[in-house]
Design an enzyme around this catalytic site. Structure first.
Site, PDB file in Angstrom:
ATOM      1  N   LYS A  23       3.205  -1.382   9.047  1.00 34.85           N
ATOM      2  CA  LYS A  23       4.310  -2.060   8.778  1.00 34.85           C
ATOM      3  C   LYS A  23       4.341  -2.712   7.233  1.00 34.85           C
ATOM      4  CE  LYS A  23       5.047  -3.486  13.398  1.00 34.85           C
ATOM      5  NZ  LYS A  23       5.067  -4.752  14.285  1.00 34.85           N
ATOM      6  N   ASP A  26      -7.916  -2.911   0.679  1.00 34.57           N
ATOM      7  CA  ASP A  26      -8.968  -3.909   0.658  1.00 34.57           C
ATOM      8  C   ASP A  26     -10.447  -3.404   0.963  1.00 34.57           C
ATOM      9  OD1 ASP A  26      -9.879  -6.464   1.557  1.00 34.57           O
ATOM     10  OD2 ASP A  26      -9.496  -6.257   3.601  1.00 34.57           O
ATOM     11  N   ILE A  72      -3.505 -12.475   1.545  1.00 35.60           N
ATOM     12  CA  ILE A  72      -2.175 -12.392   0.970  1.00 35.60           C
ATOM     13  C   ILE A  72      -1.032 -12.155   2.036  1.00 35.60           C
ATOM     14  CG2 ILE A  72      -0.943 -10.982  -0.597  1.00 35.60           C
ATOM     15  CD1 ILE A  72      -3.551 -12.328  -2.033  1.00 35.60           C
ATOM     16  N   GLU A 107       0.563   2.117   0.177  1.00 34.90           N
ATOM     17  CA  GLU A 107       0.004   1.294   1.034  1.00 34.90           C
ATOM     18  C   GLU A 107       0.261  -0.083   0.422  1.00 34.90           C
ATOM     19  OE1 GLU A 107      -1.364   0.220   3.537  1.00 34.90           O
ATOM     20  OE2 GLU A 107      -3.483   0.827   3.874  1.00 34.90           O
ATOM     21  N   ASP A 108       0.101  -0.997   1.259  1.00 31.56           N
ATOM     22  CA  ASP A 108       0.434  -2.456   0.984  1.00 31.56           C
ATOM     23  C   ASP A 108      -0.749  -2.946   0.182  1.00 31.56           C
ATOM     24  OD1 ASP A 108      -1.061  -2.634   3.128  1.00 31.56           O
ATOM     25  OD2 ASP A 108      -0.210  -4.358   4.216  1.00 31.56           O
TER      26      ASP A 108
END
Ligand code: IMP
Length: 177
Positions: free
Chosen positions: A40, A106, A157, A102-103
């Site tokens: 999401k 990482d 974040i 992609e957000d």
């Protein structure tokens, strides 16, 4: 837990996302370009980014991958990535110019698995656009081709689509908690 602290305001995000869209356009848009939103977390970034890309045949696709499990009041990497939902058929990806949206990259495990998956389906090219890049946390051998912002270290974040235990996705800016 303390209140989220804003690190990027909406105006700065809008400006950077438009720049990233221009860069992607300048690097060439296939016909079709299949923009794949990793749900999401990337939903808000995706909605803004696709409107900053100038192409005649930009298609939408969606995937969900799970790589994180709840650990107390923060999310930590489970170290394993599973595709939980794929909106497209293999034919839609074969020969296509794919842009994974992609957000945050990482450890990079999620995006590495998604990239390999699209390549295995015969994508002509697979590029990665991330709202945020956290290079200090990288485990997988992968880097976003485009990143709106680079984050040093490992702060957690939230906002602009990113959550903590499903909260804060709707915050109108990028925040650290
Ligand atoms: P990976 O470690 O690169 O595989 O990241 C997997 C996913 O973890 C990302 O797509 C995010 O949804 C989530 N994630 C990683 N770091 C953060 C963070 O700082 N805030 C919110 N979600 C995160």
């Amino acid at each position: 837990m303390s209140e989220p602290r804003r690190i990027y305001a909406r105006e700065e995000i809008d400006e950077r996302v438009r720049e990233v869209g221009r860069e992607i356009t300048a690097d060439g848009i296939g016909a079709p370009l299949v923009a794949v939103c990793v749900i999401k977390g990337a939903v808000v970034f995706f909605a803004d980014l696709v409107r900053s890309i100038n192409g005649a045949d930009v298609r939408f696709a969606f995937v969900a991958a799970k790589s994180y499990k709840a650990d107390g009041n923060r999310m930590t990497s489970a170290g394993e990535v599973k595709l939980e939902y794929v909106s497209f058929s293999p034919e839609e990806i074969k020969g296509a110019d794919v842009l994974l949206v992609e957000d945050i990259v990482d450890t990079g495990r999620t995006i590495a698995v998604l990239k390999a998956y699209c390549e295995s389906l015969g994508a002509e090219r697979v590029r990665i656009a991330a709202l945020l890049d956290k290079p200090d946390c990288r485990v997988a051998d992968v880097a976003p081709d485009y990143a709106a912002f680079t984050i040093k270290g490992d702060p957690y974040i939230v906002g602009y689509g990113l959550d903590n235990m499903q909260k804060y996705r709707n915050l109108d800016g990028i925040f650290v908690i």
